[in-house]
Write a protein that holds these residues in place. Structure first.
Motif, PDB file in Angstrom:
ATOM      1  N   UNK A 273       0.711  -1.244  -0.083  1.00 50.31           N
ATOM      2  CA  UNK A 273       0.002  -0.023  -0.014  1.00 50.31           C
ATOM      3  C   UNK A 273       0.941   1.270   0.151  1.00 50.31           C
ATOM      4  N   UNK A 274       1.833   1.327   0.621  1.00 53.83           N
ATOM      5  CA  UNK A 274       2.882   2.569   1.002  1.00 53.83           C
ATOM      6  C   UNK A 274       3.693   2.717  -0.394  1.00 53.83           C
ATOM      7  N   UNK A 275       4.055   1.491  -0.863  1.00 52.34           N
ATOM      8  CA  UNK A 275       4.844   1.493  -2.305  1.00 52.34           C
ATOM      9  C   UNK A 275       3.866   1.990  -3.371  1.00 52.34           C
ATOM     10  N   UNK A 276       2.670   1.800  -3.343  1.00 55.24           N
ATOM     11  CA  UNK A 276       1.809   1.981  -4.373  1.00 55.24           C
ATOM     12  C   UNK A 276       1.284   3.555  -4.231  1.00 55.24           C
ATOM     13  N   UNK A 277       0.988   4.029  -2.967  1.00 56.53           N
ATOM     14  CA  UNK A 277       0.843   5.431  -2.751  1.00 56.53           C
ATOM     15  C   UNK A 277       2.082   6.289  -3.080  1.00 56.53           C
ATOM     16  N   UNK A 278       2.949   5.999  -2.422  1.00 60.61           N
ATOM     17  CA  UNK A 278       4.197   6.816  -2.508  1.00 60.61           C
ATOM     18  C   UNK A 278       4.517   6.972  -4.115  1.00 60.61           C
ATOM     19  N   UNK A 279       4.379   5.948  -5.035  1.00 61.99           N
ATOM     20  CA  UNK A 279       4.552   5.929  -6.541  1.00 61.99           C
ATOM     21  C   UNK A 279       6.071   6.388  -6.904  1.00 61.99           C
ATOM     22  N   UNK A 280       7.132   5.838  -5.853  1.00 67.16           N
ATOM     23  CA  UNK A 280       8.346   6.239  -6.245  1.00 67.16           C
ATOM     24  C   UNK A 280       9.036   5.090  -5.576  1.00 67.16           C
ATOM     25  N   UNK A 281      10.491   5.248  -5.861  1.00 59.82           N
ATOM     26  CA  UNK A 281      11.261   4.031  -5.067  1.00 59.82           C
ATOM     27  C   UNK A 281      11.377   4.363  -3.680  1.00 59.82           C
ATOM     28  N   UNK A 282      11.341   3.456  -2.978  1.00 56.23           N
ATOM     29  CA  UNK A 282      11.369   3.589  -1.568  1.00 56.23           C
ATOM     30  C   UNK A 282      12.212   2.818  -0.693  1.00 56.23           C
ATOM     31  N   UNK A 283      12.831   3.166   0.306  1.00 54.28           N
ATOM     32  CA  UNK A 283      13.692   2.163   1.120  1.00 54.28           C
ATOM     33  C   UNK A 283      13.049   1.367   2.263  1.00 54.28           C
ATOM     34  N   UNK A 284      13.503   0.446   2.788  1.00 52.16           N
ATOM     35  CA  UNK A 284      13.017  -0.537   3.826  1.00 52.16           C
ATOM     36  C   UNK A 284      12.801   0.649   5.036  1.00 52.16           C
TER      37      UNK A 284
ATOM     38  N   UNK B 170       8.661 -12.644  -4.983  1.00 54.77           N
ATOM     39  CA  UNK B 170       7.393 -12.880  -5.784  1.00 54.77           C
ATOM     40  C   UNK B 170       7.187 -12.078  -6.980  1.00 54.77           C
ATOM     41  N   UNK B 171       7.826 -11.068  -7.037  1.00 54.16           N
ATOM     42  CA  UNK B 171       7.769 -10.320  -8.339  1.00 54.16           C
ATOM     43  C   UNK B 171       6.939  -9.009  -8.130  1.00 54.16           C
ATOM     44  N   UNK B 172       6.526  -8.747  -7.085  1.00 50.29           N
ATOM     45  CA  UNK B 172       5.735  -7.546  -6.695  1.00 50.29           C
ATOM     46  C   UNK B 172       6.287  -6.219  -6.859  1.00 50.29           C
TER      47      UNK B 172
ATOM     48  N   UNK C 131       7.217  -0.506  -7.260  1.00 50.67           N
ATOM     49  CA  UNK C 131       6.189  -1.598  -7.641  1.00 50.67           C
ATOM     50  C   UNK C 131       6.364  -1.883  -9.096  1.00 50.67           C
ATOM     51  N   UNK C 132       6.142  -3.325  -9.237  1.00 52.44           N
ATOM     52  CA  UNK C 132       6.027  -3.548 -10.769  1.00 52.44           C
ATOM     53  C   UNK C 132       4.668  -3.559 -11.205  1.00 52.44           C
ATOM     54  N   UNK C 133       3.661  -3.271 -10.734  1.00 49.97           N
ATOM     55  CA  UNK C 133       2.448  -2.898 -11.240  1.00 49.97           C
ATOM     56  C   UNK C 133       1.642  -2.373 -10.357  1.00 49.97           C
ATOM     57  N   UNK C 134       0.380  -1.851 -10.630  1.00 48.67           N
ATOM     58  CA  UNK C 134      -0.407  -0.957  -9.957  1.00 48.67           C
ATOM     59  C   UNK C 134      -1.394  -1.874  -8.979  1.00 48.67           C
ATOM     60  N   UNK C 135      -1.824  -0.855  -8.124  1.00 46.40           N
ATOM     61  CA  UNK C 135      -2.676  -1.686  -7.163  1.00 46.40           C
ATOM     62  C   UNK C 135      -4.208  -2.014  -7.712  1.00 46.40           C
ATOM     63  N   UNK C 136      -4.421  -1.285  -8.810  1.00 48.35           N
ATOM     64  CA  UNK C 136      -5.552  -1.465  -9.712  1.00 48.35           C
ATOM     65  C   UNK C 136      -5.391  -2.604 -10.510  1.00 48.35           C
ATOM     66  N   UNK C 137      -4.114  -2.985 -11.049  1.00 48.86           N
ATOM     67  CA  UNK C 137      -3.991  -4.293 -11.664  1.00 48.86           C
ATOM     68  C   UNK C 137      -4.118  -5.379 -10.926  1.00 48.86           C
ATOM     69  N   UNK C 138      -3.517  -5.371  -9.497  1.00 52.19           N
ATOM     70  CA  UNK C 138      -3.537  -6.368  -8.578  1.00 52.19           C
ATOM     71  C   UNK C 138      -5.068  -6.625  -8.122  1.00 52.19           C
TER      72      UNK C 138
END
Length: 143
Positions: free
Chosen positions: A14-25, A53-55, A69-76
């Protein structure tokens, strides 16, 4: 078809999708810690699992990784809905039941989606949309 994300995987994605940018741990950890007690190594393991897992894809930055993210929340979400629908022994009945659960706003979003995709499953070209609007509403003033 992806299996549904686990609760912590979903919180991270959710955070990776919302931020829509490269993120760190570390960034994900600090945000998650606002709502729960969680260890850095736990978040690191979850993000590594999501990568396996390829996410998410990751790029090294110093001694850490940045995850995207490899794909969007909508695609998921669409993949989950498609999987559930395809497993039904009566897909038409499953759709009727699903539509019956929708709110008015969700049914309106469905109508919009069908209009955008078109009847043959392909989005109409922009020119076709303009022609449809013109045909529905008459010529533009001054023409």
């Amino acid at each position: 078809m992806p299996r549904p994300l686990g609760e912590l995987e979903d919180a991270v994605m959710t955070r990776v999708w919302q931020w829509n940018r490269p993120v760190t741990v570390r960034e994900v950890l600090e945000d998650l810690q606002q709502e729960r007690s969680i260890a850095y190594t736990t978040v690191m393991t979850v993000m590594d699992n999501l990568h396996q897992k390829g996410w998410v894809r990751r790029e090294a930055e110093g001694r850490a990784y940045r995850y995207t993210a490899v794909s969007t929340r909508a695609a998921y979400s669409a993949a989950l809905m498609n999987e559930a629908w395809s497993r039904s022994d009566n897909p038409a009945a499953a759709l009727v039941a699903f539509f019956g659960m929708m709110s008015a706003e969700q049914r309106e979003a469905l109508r919009d989606a069908i209009r955008i995709v078109g009847h043959d499953g392909e989005a109409p070209p922009p020119a076709a949309e303009a022609e449809e609007d013109s045909a529905e509403h008459g010529p533009e003033p001054g023409r």
